[in-house]
Design an enzyme around this catalytic site. Structure first.
Site, mmCIF file in Angstrom:
data_model
loop_
_atom_site.group_PDB
_atom_site.id
_atom_site.type_symbol
_atom_site.label_atom_id
_atom_site.label_comp_id
_atom_site.label_asym_id
_atom_site.label_seq_id
_atom_site.Cartn_x
_atom_site.Cartn_y
_atom_site.Cartn_z
ATOM 1 N N HIS A 1 33.337 13.420 -34.634
ATOM 2 C CA HIS A 1 34.023 14.501 -33.926
ATOM 3 C C HIS A 1 34.875 15.303 -34.899
ATOM 4 O O HIS A 1 35.627 14.725 -35.690
ATOM 5 C CB HIS A 1 34.902 13.937 -32.804
ATOM 6 C CG HIS A 1 34.119 13.238 -31.728
ATOM 7 N ND1 HIS A 1 33.634 11.963 -31.895
ATOM 8 C CD2 HIS A 1 33.729 13.648 -30.494
ATOM 9 C CE1 HIS A 1 32.972 11.605 -30.793
ATOM 10 N NE2 HIS A 1 33.014 12.611 -29.930
ATOM 11 N N ASP B 1 30.803 16.565 -32.655
ATOM 12 C CA ASP B 1 31.014 17.051 -31.288
ATOM 13 C C ASP B 1 32.401 17.641 -31.096
ATOM 14 O O ASP B 1 33.340 17.318 -31.836
ATOM 15 C CB ASP B 1 30.864 15.904 -30.284
ATOM 16 C CG ASP B 1 29.422 15.540 -30.005
ATOM 17 O OD1 ASP B 1 28.522 16.067 -30.672
ATOM 18 O OD2 ASP B 1 29.196 14.700 -29.110
#
Length: 257
Positions: free
Chosen positions: A200, A54
């Site tokens: 991430h 993400d």
């Protein structure tokens, strides 16, 4: 006119709307989504792990992840912020050219709790258009910021043809003080065949420098998965209920079906 009754109704109405909006966000809780919406939990084939990232693209950190994934012989799904896509179009085209799957995260992170039917639709439209027009690809997936899938976000995603998906196991790699060991420990809590892993590739919305922790943990995660004979790849290869059409049909609330 009964003014007290009218006033109490006016006060209660916004509260009821807000409650209806936030109710589907209960799927943020792993037991809830695993029981009621396994496709949101990211469950796929028992021999496969879906690797997802993400908050990118990030010109400081995403290239390092691309190099490491190439070294490991892997492809992943990247949930992108639309505003960042427009800032780094060449990087996004490189991600697509290297075979990674591009999905929609948001335009920019926004507080999730208040009903924003028009704004949520507009932001998702902008983010979807940014990915589509930059790469010529058609994203399949949507993961909301913070993993909070409100009713308005659910509605906006489905109207745009995006399938919401959260995750099965996360590394909590965004936290200050996280290290490769803590990331692996957090992942192991729910890591099993068929899981979708959330990490991430940017610290844009995380503790400064946290992406370096994630990058260091990545090869250890891959070693762990390969030792269990789990193949690793993007969501498109995951064989999840969503890919098989398990959520096709009329738009539905994640709780009411």
């Amino acid at each position: 006119m009964n003014r007290p009754r009218v006033l109490s109704t006016l006060v209660a109405a916004p509260a009821a709307v807000a409650a209806a909006n936030i109710l589907p966000a209960a799927t943020w809780l792993p037991p809830v989504r695993a029981a009621l919406r396994p496709e949101l939990d990211g469950r796929g084939r028992a021999d496969h792990i879906a690797l997802t990232f993400d908050d990118g693209p990030d010109a400081r950190s995403t290239p390092a992840f691309l190099r490491e994934l190439d070294r490991l012989g892997l492809r992943a799904t990247f949930f992108l912020q639309g505003a960042a896509v427009l800032r780094h179009p060449a990087l996004v085209r490189c991600m697509a050219a290297e075979g990674h799957e591009l999905a929609v995260h948001c335009w920019e992170h926004q507080p999730p709790w208040l009903p924003r039917p028009v704004a949520d639709r507009r932001d998702l439209e902008r983010a979807l258009a940014a990915v589509r027009e930059t790469t010529g690809t058609e994203p399949l997936w949507y993961r909301p910021p913070y993993g909070v899938l409100t009713a308005t976000r659910w509605w906006a995603a489905r109207r745009l043809g995006l399938q919401p998906v959260l995750w099965t196991a996360w590394g909590r790699d965004w936290q200050a003080g996280a290290g490769p060991d803590s990331v692996l420990t957090a992942l192991r809590a729910r890591l099993s065949g068929g899981a979708t892993v959330l990490l991430h590739d940017s610290d844009r919305n995380s503790a400064p420098g946290s992406w370096r922790v994630t990058l260091a943990a990545l090869p250890r995660l891959v070693t762990l998965c390969r030792a269990a004979s789990w193949r690793i790849g993007p969501l498109a290869e995951h064989g999840s209920a969503a890919v098989r059409g398990g959520t096709a049909g009329p738009e539905r609330s994640p709780l009411t079906g």
